[in-house]
Design an enzyme around this catalytic site. Sequence first.
Site, PDB file in Angstrom:
ATOM      1  N   CYS A 244       9.920   6.566   1.691  1.00 42.28           N
ATOM      2  CA  CYS A 244      11.150   5.772   1.841  1.00 42.28           C
ATOM      3  C   CYS A 244      12.370   6.491   1.283  1.00 42.28           C
ATOM      4  O   CYS A 244      13.405   6.601   1.953  1.00 42.28           O
ATOM      5  CB  CYS A 244      10.983   4.392   1.211  1.00 42.28           C
TER       6      CYS A 244
ATOM      7  N   HIS B 262      14.090   2.108   7.931  1.00 36.93           N
ATOM      8  CA  HIS B 262      13.380   2.645   6.765  1.00 36.93           C
ATOM      9  C   HIS B 262      12.067   3.280   7.192  1.00 36.93           C
ATOM     10  O   HIS B 262      11.602   3.133   8.311  1.00 36.93           O
ATOM     11  CB  HIS B 262      13.127   1.534   5.738  1.00 36.93           C
TER      12      HIS B 262
ATOM     13  N   HIS C  74      11.202   0.452  -3.350  1.00 39.68           N
ATOM     14  CA  HIS C  74      11.457   0.760  -1.944  1.00 39.68           C
ATOM     15  C   HIS C  74      12.964   0.821  -1.686  1.00 39.68           C
ATOM     16  O   HIS C  74      13.760   0.189  -2.391  1.00 39.68           O
ATOM     17  CB  HIS C  74      10.824  -0.316  -1.045  1.00 39.68           C
TER      18      HIS C  74
END
Length: 335
Positions: free
Chosen positions: A240, A305, A293
């Site tokens: 991420c 993402h 994240h």
Amino acid sequence: MLAAWTTAGHTSAAASTSHSAAKEDCKVNQTARKHYVNVAVATLWTEPGLARQMDTPSLSSPVDMEKWTSNMATADQRRWLTGKTETQALYGQEVRLLKVQGDWAYVAVVGQSTPRSKYGYPGWLPRKQILTTTTGAAYSKCPVAIVSAKTAKLYDTDRKSSLLTLSFNTRLPLVANEENWLQVHMPDNGTAWLRKQDADVYEQLSDIPAPTGEELVQTGKQFLGLPYLWAGISAYGFDCSGFTSTLYSFHGIALPRDASAQIKEGTPVSWSDMQPGDLMFFAHDNGKGSVHHVSMYIGDGKMMHSPKAGKTVEIISVDTPAYKKEFAGARRYLK
């Protein structure tokens, strides 16, 4: 979008003249002993000796990233890397050598900011994947070619034989600029050729134009469908924060490597004020705990993402319940 994405290979005006992209005085006499990544993508591990048999293509020199990533056919095989690999570094990237243990080297990737080390992001990699030289620094004043294609072949002097395949955002000193070709300097002090359509050229990194949020989004969209890879920062797979930091890096903005550090940079923005290019962060304990994240807001109530093992780079609604309940804030890095 930047010209890099609307034309075949953007070249800055200052570096556009054939044969003259490399300034005559850009090669300076330096004897600094430095270490450079000498494979297309080097994967750093938390410690030596953890790799499985299927990871062998990532430990060789040269590496075979396509074979390695295709070896991991299931989500569990990719998830196994979690906590065992640290980050990656691209061909020609400088690393600081911190320690040697047998066939392994403990290094810090220069330019990958982290609170963990003042030298760069640390980890272990096979010693054969780095090259030690006193000549690489001699090209530090040259123009730079940055790979803008997802992947690009690096050709030998005959411009027909492929030496290796470079990833997006690989940066190499420019030696000569011809009509359809860019001659670049390699870590071993040799030269090779890139197709001009595969790279952007700048006299210096500070010449990279400041992006708009929409340009960042368009850069990211070319990776839609790319499988997630823990520790990944290349066109063969991103985690991420590797995804967000690489997109910003390509556009000349340095962010910390990890989401937990990225959230401490930039300007806080509220949920209702988010604009394309802003980063959204998510944390345990309904957004109150540790950040785990990061995604990029792309407008129209959507975010892009690289989510987790078994998934690919995707666009989803910011109202997706699993993420919305863990929203921990957004940051803006554009002026």
